[in-house]
Design an enzyme around this catalytic site. Structure first.
Site, PDB file in Angstrom:
ATOM      1  N   GLY A  29      51.370  31.421 110.975  1.00  0.00           N
ATOM      2  CA  GLY A  29      50.362  30.497 110.463  1.00  0.00           C
ATOM      3  C   GLY A  29      48.997  31.145 110.348  1.00  0.00           C
ATOM      4  N   TYR A 177      66.596  22.715 117.977  1.00  0.00           N
ATOM      5  CA  TYR A 177      65.812  23.491 117.014  1.00  0.00           C
ATOM      6  C   TYR A 177      66.505  23.539 115.657  1.00  0.00           C
ATOM      7  CZ  TYR A 177      62.892  27.215 115.114  1.00  0.00           C
ATOM      8  OH  TYR A 177      62.037  27.948 114.322  1.00  0.00           O
TER       9      TYR A 177
END
Length: 311
Positions: A29, A177
């Site tokens: 990110g 996940y």
């Protein structure tokens, strides 16, 4: 830097355009935010931890001194925080050109969010579903808006049991996940399907995955990978098959900026098993294309988050 193939030099300038990146305080990110800042975008770093995000912003400014970068506190595991963040972004920006839903967690144990959702599902999928919906009017206002969902090859093992959304009966770290990443890609496909069905040519919904990139989620994903990252003699293996974050961010960057991208596409690394290499078009699991599953998951997400899109 990226090996021969698509790289940052191929991306167009983004001067004056607004890009929101979730989870921009570290790893993929942060590097996505840095790439976008170099291209001239006004970058909103939507992050849970403000101190970490402020440090990341300073990091970007140290390498891109003229960057236009701002922090908005956004905890994707809390609907109240998401609504507050979306409101702040709306106040600051009448148009959002790009939303990159990058943030991700792997909780590692069964844990519920403040709103009662299983943590991985609630953060990675429901949190981004809500944020995208709340910012949708701003995305519609853009000339050529994009929503980029950052997935993972882990989605290939994911399933959704609608009778056990909190995984009270059948929890494991990998199952949680995989399910969350699978749900994210189902959402990306269904969003584009709805946009097309309602005659919207923009924004478009695109997905990407970073392959095997040295990131927090990867480091936390098990003993084998921990051994791989910490054993000095395996440096050559790591450098061959595992990318550092600046290269791992390139599939997201291509999905967000390449003028040739069309809605519904999915980008990932070009190398063996999609572990590393410059970003190319790749294929998700065919199961994410199931329209019935897409409709049901969308309806469940609307009911759980209270967010409805203006279609």
């Amino acid at each position: 830097m990226a090996r021969s193939g698509w790289g940052p030099a191929h991306a167009p300038r983004l001067d004056g355009r607004v890009a929101v990146v979730t989870g921009a305080n570290s790893g993929i990110g942060l590097e996505t935010a840095r790439h976008l800042a170099r291209l001239g975008a006004r970058v909103v770093m939507a992050c849970r931890n403000v101190d970490s995000a402020d440090a990341a912003r300073s990091d970007v400014l140290a390498t891109v001194p003229d960057a236009n970068v701002h922090v908005v506190q956004t905890d994707l595991s809390e609907l109240g925080s998401i609504r507050k963040a979306a409101h702040q972004i709306e106040l600051d920006h009448p148009v959002v050109d790009v939303l990159i839903n990058n943030a991700g967690v792997m909780a590692g144990r069964r844990e519920l969010t403040a709103d009662g959702f299983e943590m991985d599902f609630g953060t990675n999928f429901l949190g981004h579903f809500a944020l995208t919906g709340l910012l949708f009017e701003r995305l519609l206002a853009a000339d050529a808006g994009r929503v980029v969902t950052v997935g993972s090859n882990a989605h290939r093992g994911g399933t959704v049991d609608f009778d056990d959304l909190t995984l009270a009966r059948n929890f494991s770290t990998s199952r949680a996940y995989q399910r969350a990443k699978f749900a994210q890609l189902v959402f990306a496909v269904q969003l584009q399907r709805r946009l097309t069905a309602t005659g919207h040519t923009a924004p478009i919904s695109v997905a990407a995955h970073p392959g095997a990139t040295h990131s927090g989620v990867m480091r936390d994903s098990g003993r084998v990978l921990s051994w791989l990252f910490t054993t000095p003699s395996l440096h050559r293996v790591r450098s061959t098959f595992i990318m550092e974050a600046p290269d791992g961010a390139l599939p997201s960057l291509r999905a967000a900026t390449d003028p040739e991208v069309t809605g519904g596409q999915y980008f990932g690394p070009s190398g063996v098993m999609e572990f590393s290499g410059p970003p190319v078009l790749v294929r998700p699991s065919p199961r994410v294309q199931d329209p019935a599953l897409g409709r049901r998951l969308w309806e469940v997400a609307e009911a759980l988050t209270g967010v409805r899109y203006p279609f």
